[in-house]
Design an enzyme around this catalytic site. Structure first.
Site, PDB file in Angstrom:
ATOM      1  N   GLU A 202     -17.884   0.909   4.099  1.00 38.73           N
ATOM      2  CA  GLU A 202     -16.576   1.263   3.697  1.00 38.73           C
ATOM      3  C   GLU A 202     -16.008   2.448   4.232  1.00 38.73           C
ATOM      4  O   GLU A 202     -15.132   2.910   3.597  1.00 38.73           O
ATOM      5  CB  GLU A 202     -16.465   1.261   2.174  1.00 38.73           C
ATOM      6  CG  GLU A 202     -17.272  -0.226   1.496  1.00 38.73           C
ATOM      7  CD  GLU A 202     -17.123  -0.272  -0.188  1.00 38.73           C
ATOM      8  OE1 GLU A 202     -17.291   0.916  -0.618  1.00 38.73           O
ATOM      9  OE2 GLU A 202     -16.988  -1.244  -0.501  1.00 38.73           O
ATOM     10  N   GLU A 282     -20.123  -7.675  -0.413  1.00 38.76           N
ATOM     11  CA  GLU A 282     -20.372  -7.314  -1.685  1.00 38.76           C
ATOM     12  C   GLU A 282     -19.455  -8.150  -2.748  1.00 38.76           C
ATOM     13  O   GLU A 282     -18.482  -7.708  -2.931  1.00 38.76           O
ATOM     14  CB  GLU A 282     -19.757  -5.746  -1.877  1.00 38.76           C
ATOM     15  CG  GLU A 282     -20.813  -4.725  -1.109  1.00 38.76           C
ATOM     16  CD  GLU A 282     -20.497  -3.289  -1.491  1.00 38.76           C
ATOM     17  OE1 GLU A 282     -19.572  -3.132  -2.224  1.00 38.76           O
ATOM     18  OE2 GLU A 282     -21.077  -2.429  -1.000  1.00 38.76           O
TER      19      GLU A 282
END
Length: 679
Positions: A202, A282
Site C-alpha cells: 500500500e 485484501e
C-alpha cells in the site's frame, strides 16, 4: 499474449468501458474445469494472461481464493490446525506477511527459530496442499509494530523510511539478501508453492511517493528471486494511491471491503491495469480493534454476498483476515488518524476463524459461497480447539509458598484447582534486576531509540531540585509523552501522563525527593503517518515551566528477567492490601491434568501485561476496553507441574487480586480510566 512478468499495458479505449472489459471470459474458462494440473518443476509456471484477463498456472486458466494468516500471531503448535481449517474451507491459497522486525532483532542479528521459523511455516503450507502469496515487505503495515520495520532503524534519527534514503536502502538490501534466498527455492517455478510475491505494501498511502524506491525494490526482488516470479503491488482504489503505489513491472492489484461497489472498485484497478486478472488482495472480512473503542464486527451475510459478487466476475480474491490471531508481547502496532490509536492485543478481526482458531458462522457462510464455484475438499471441518474455564484463581499476598511448599487448593465452580500464591514487588524496588547494566546518565531525557530500547518500558529518574510546598505543575510539551508515563514521587504513584491526552499533573514535595516516570511504548505507528514514531520522553519535563535535568535512564529488560526465572529464582517481598502504581504480582497454579486453551480476565485490575511460563501474552487494559480477556494458548501451559505467572500491573491492582480463567473471550466494555491525577 502470456507474460511471465507484469507491466503496465496501456488501454486506448474509453474509460467507461474498461471496468467491465472481458469479464465473462474467465468464469467460462474456469467453469470448463481447467483449474488444477500437475507439472514437473521444469514446466511449472504461474503467469499473467493479458488476452484472457486471468492467471495461468502451468498454462491453464486459474484463479485463487485465498485467506490471510500471520504466522507471527499464531503459536507454532497451532499452525497446522489453522492451515488445515483454511484448506477445508475451500481455500486454494494463503497470503502471508513476513515481518522484518520479528526476525532481525538487532542489526545483523537474526532469529528464524521456533515461532519465527518462517521456512517451517511455508513448508507446512506446501504439505497441506496450499499455495502461498508472499508479502515480504520490507514494510507490511498489518497493524504490526512499526509496520514490520525494525525499531533500530530509528537509531539514525534523521533516517527517512520507505524512501531512497541511502541509510534505509542499505538496511533493506542487507535484509533482503538474508530473506529472499530462503524464499527462492519455494517459488512455484522452482517446485515450491509460492505463486506470487508482493513488493512493499500500500505504498500509495505513504506521503513520500518515491518511484526511485519502488524501482530499487523491483530490481532487488528480480535479482534475488529471478525473472519468472510474478511480482505485484496492492493499494486502495483511490486514484492518488494507485498513482503513487504502482510501477511498471509490478502487477497492480487493489483492496476493498464488502461495503464497496464491486464494479467500481475493480474499475479503479482497470484504470492502471487495463488488462489482466481482476484481483482484490485484501477483501476485509472484519476489522481491527483499538483500545478505548467498541469491538468491531462485520455481518457474515454481507461478507458472503460481496465474495460471491466478485467470484461471479472471475476475480481472484484474498480475504483479509481469514485468521487474525493475537498480538503477543509488544507486537501490536498503532494507526494515526488525527490522533494516536493503539491496536489491541487481540487481532481477532471478526475473522472467519476466531482468535483462538475456531470456525465461525462467517466461515461457513464463506464456505457455502465457495462451494458454488468449485468443489470443496472431502471430509469434515476440524472442530474448535478444546477450551477450559479453569475458574476463579485467587492471588494471595503471602510469602509462605516461596520455595518448596505447596499452595492451598481453591474450590471454585469448575472443581478443585490450586490457587495462585502471590508475591509482590514495586517495580522501582527491582531496577537492579530489570536493568542489570545500570542506568544511563544524561542531562536531559533520551528517547527509547537513543538508548537502543526497542519495546516495553524505560524508567526516567531524577530529583526535585527545590522544595515544592504548594502544588506545582509537572508537565510535558504536547505529543512528547510516547506513549504513557506513570509518575511516582518518593515511589508513590501520582498519576499517568498520556500521548494525545493528559500531559500535566500537580505535585508537592521537598528538594531531593525522587521523581520517577515509567514510560511505556504502546506500539509504533504502522499506518496513517510517517512511521518514524520515536518513543519515550521526546522533550524535557518541567516543574512550573522550569526544566528538570540530571536524569538517570533505566532501559528495562523485563522479558529477559522473566524468561531467566525471575522472580521465582529470587522472590521479592510480599505485602498485603491493594496497591497503586507499577508493581509485579507473581505466583503459580496448576491445571487439573489438561493444558487446553483458555482466556484470562482481570476483574478490578487496570492496565498491564501478563506472562505465563515466561511467555508474554501481551497487554490487558480492562478499564479502557473493549478487550477484557487475554488469549492463553494451551501450548504455553504445563500440566503435572506448576505454571509460573507474572503480572505487571501499571496503575493499581484490586484490594483482593484474582484472575478468572474462562472458556470464551469478553469484549465491548469500554470505560474511562482514572489516572488519579488532578489539575
Amino acid at each position: 499474449m502470456v507474460l511471465a512478468t507484469s507491466g503496465f499495458v496501456p488501454d486506448l479505449r474509453p474509460a467507461e468501458h474498461t471496468a467491465t472489459m472481458a469479464l465473462p471470459a474467465l468464469p467460462l474458462l474456469l467453469a470448463a474445469g481447467l483449474l488444477h494440473t500437475q507439472a514437473s518443476p521444469s514446466t511449472r509456471s504461474f503467469q499473467l494472461d493479458y488476452e484472457h484477463n486471468c492467471f495461468r498456472k502451468d498454462g491453464v486458466p486459474f484463479r485463487y481464493i485465498s485467506g490471510s494468516i500471520h504466522y507471527a500471531r499464531v503459536p507454532r503448535p497451532a499452525w497446522r490446525d489453522r492451515l488445515l481449517k483454511m484448506y477445508m474451507s475451500g481455500l486454494s491459497t494463503v497470503q502471508v506477511y513476513v515481518p522484518w522486525n520479528y526476525h532481525e532483532i538487532l542489526p545483523g542479528v537474526y532469529d528464524f527459530t521456533g515461532n519465527r521459523d518462517v521456512e517451517a511455516f511455508l513448508d507446512l503450507t506446501a504439505e497441506l496442499g496450499l499455495l502461498v502469496i508472499l508479502r515480504p515487505g520490507p514494510y507490511i503495515c498489518a497493524e504490526w509494530e512499526m509496520g514490520g520495520l525494525p525499531a533500530w532503524l530509528l537509531w539514525k534519527p534523521d533516517i527517512i523510511l520507505r524512501t531512497s534514503d541511502p541509510a534505509y536502502l542499505a538496511a533493506v538490501d542487507s535484509w533482503l539478501h538474508i530473506l529472499l534466498p530462503k524464499i527462492k527455492p519455494r517459488l512455484y517455478q522452482q517446485g515450491g508453492n509460492i505463486i506470487s510475491v508482493q513488493v512493499e505494501n500500500e505504498y500509495g498511502s505513504y506521503y513520500a511517493c518515491d518511484y526511485g524506491y519502488l524501482r530499487y525494490l523491483l530490481g532487488s526482488f528480480r535479482a534475488l528471486l529471478g525473472s519468472e516470479v510474478l511480482l505485484f503491488t496492492t493499494d486502495s482504489t483511490r486514484a492518488e494511491e494507485l498513482r503513487c503505489g504502482t510501477l511498471q513491472g509490478l502487477y497492480a492489484t487493489v483492496d476493498f471491503g464488502p461495503g464497496s461497489n464491486v464494479t467500481e472498485a475493480f474499475g479503479a484497478q482497470r484504470r492502471v491495469e487495463p488488462k489482466g486478472p481482476l484481483v482484490n488482495s485484501e477483501y476485509y472480512t472484519g476489522w481491527l480493534d483499538y483500545w478505548g473503542e467498541a469491538h468491531t464486527s462485520t455481518s457474515a451475510t454481507w461478507v458472503a454476498r460481496g465474495l460471491e459478487d466478485m467470484l461471479h466476475l472471475g476475480a481472484s480474491i484474498n480475504m483479509y483476515m481469514f485468521h487474525g490471531g493475537t498480538n503477543f508481547a509488544y507486537w501490536s502496532g498503532a494507526d494515526y488518524k488525527d490522533q494516536y490509536k493503539p491496536v489491541t492485543t487481540s487481532y481477532d478481526y471478526d475473522a472467519p476463524l476466531s482468535e483462538a482458531g475456531d470456525p465461525t458462522e462467517k466461515l461457513f457462510a464463506i464456505r457455502t459461497v465457495i462451494s458454488k464455484f468449485q468443489p470443496l475438499p472431502l471430509g469434515p471441518m476440524p472442530p474448535a480447539t478444546p477450551k477450559y474455564a479453569y475458574g476463579r484463581v485467587a492471588l494471595w499476598k503471602v510469602s509462605a509458598y516461596s520455595k518448596g511448599r505447596t499452595a492451598p487448593a481453591w474450590h471454585c465452580s469448575t472443581g478443585q484447582h490450586p490457587s495462585l500464591s502471590l508475591q509482590y514487588a514495586d517495580l522501582l524496588d527491582v531496577l537492579d534486576v530489570l536493568c542489570p547494566s545500570g542506568p544511563i546518565q544524561s542531562q536531559f531525557p533520551l528517547t527509547f531509540e537513543a538508548v537502543k530500547q526497542a519495546h516495553g518500558f524505560v524508567v526516567y529518574h531524577t530529583q526535585l531540585p527545590w522544595d515544592v510546598p504548594d502544588p506545582a505543575m509537572l508537565g510535558a510539551p504536547p505529543h512528547s509523552i510516547c506513549d504513557r508515563g506513570y509518575v511516582m514521587l518518593q515511589k508513590e504513584y501520582q498519576g499517568t501522563l498520556e500521548r494525545d491526552g493528559q500531559t500535566r499533573l500537580h505535585v508537592t514535595g521537598r528538594a531531593g525527593d525522587t521523581l520517577d516516570i515509567l514510560l511505556e511504548n504502546m506500539g509504533r505507528i504502522s499506518f496513517g503517518a510517517n512511521t518514524s514514531d520515536f518513543k519515550g520522553l521526546l522533550a524535557n519535563l518541567s516543574l512550573n515551566s522550569r526544566p528538570l535535568s540530571n536524569w538517570l535512564i533505566y532501559p528495562l529488560a523485563i522479558d529477559t528477567a522473566v524468561q531467566q526465572g525471575w522472580p521465582y529464582a529470587a522472590l521479592p517481598k510480599s505485602r498485603s492490601g491493594g496497591r497503586v502504581g507499577p508493581a509485579f504480582y507473581t505466583g503459580t497454579f496448576e491445571t487439573p491434568g489438561i493444558a487446553w486453551d483458555t482466556f484470562v480476565t482481570f476483574p478490578g485490575w487496570s492496565k498491564g501485561l501478563m506472562w505465563i511460563n515466561g511467555f508474554n501474552l501481551g497487554r490487558y487494559w480492562t478499564c479502557r476496553g473493549p478487550q477484557q480477556t487475554l488469549f492463553v494458548p494451551g501450548s504455553v501451559l504445563h500440566h503435572g507441574h506448576p505454571n509460573n505467572i507474572t503480572v505487571l500491573e501499571l496503575e493499581g491492582a484490586p484490594l483482593t487480586p484474582l484472575l478468572l480463567f474462562l472458556d470464551q473471550p469478553l469484549y465491548n466494555r469500554t470505560l474511562g480510566c482514572s489516572t488519579m491525577a488532578t489539575e
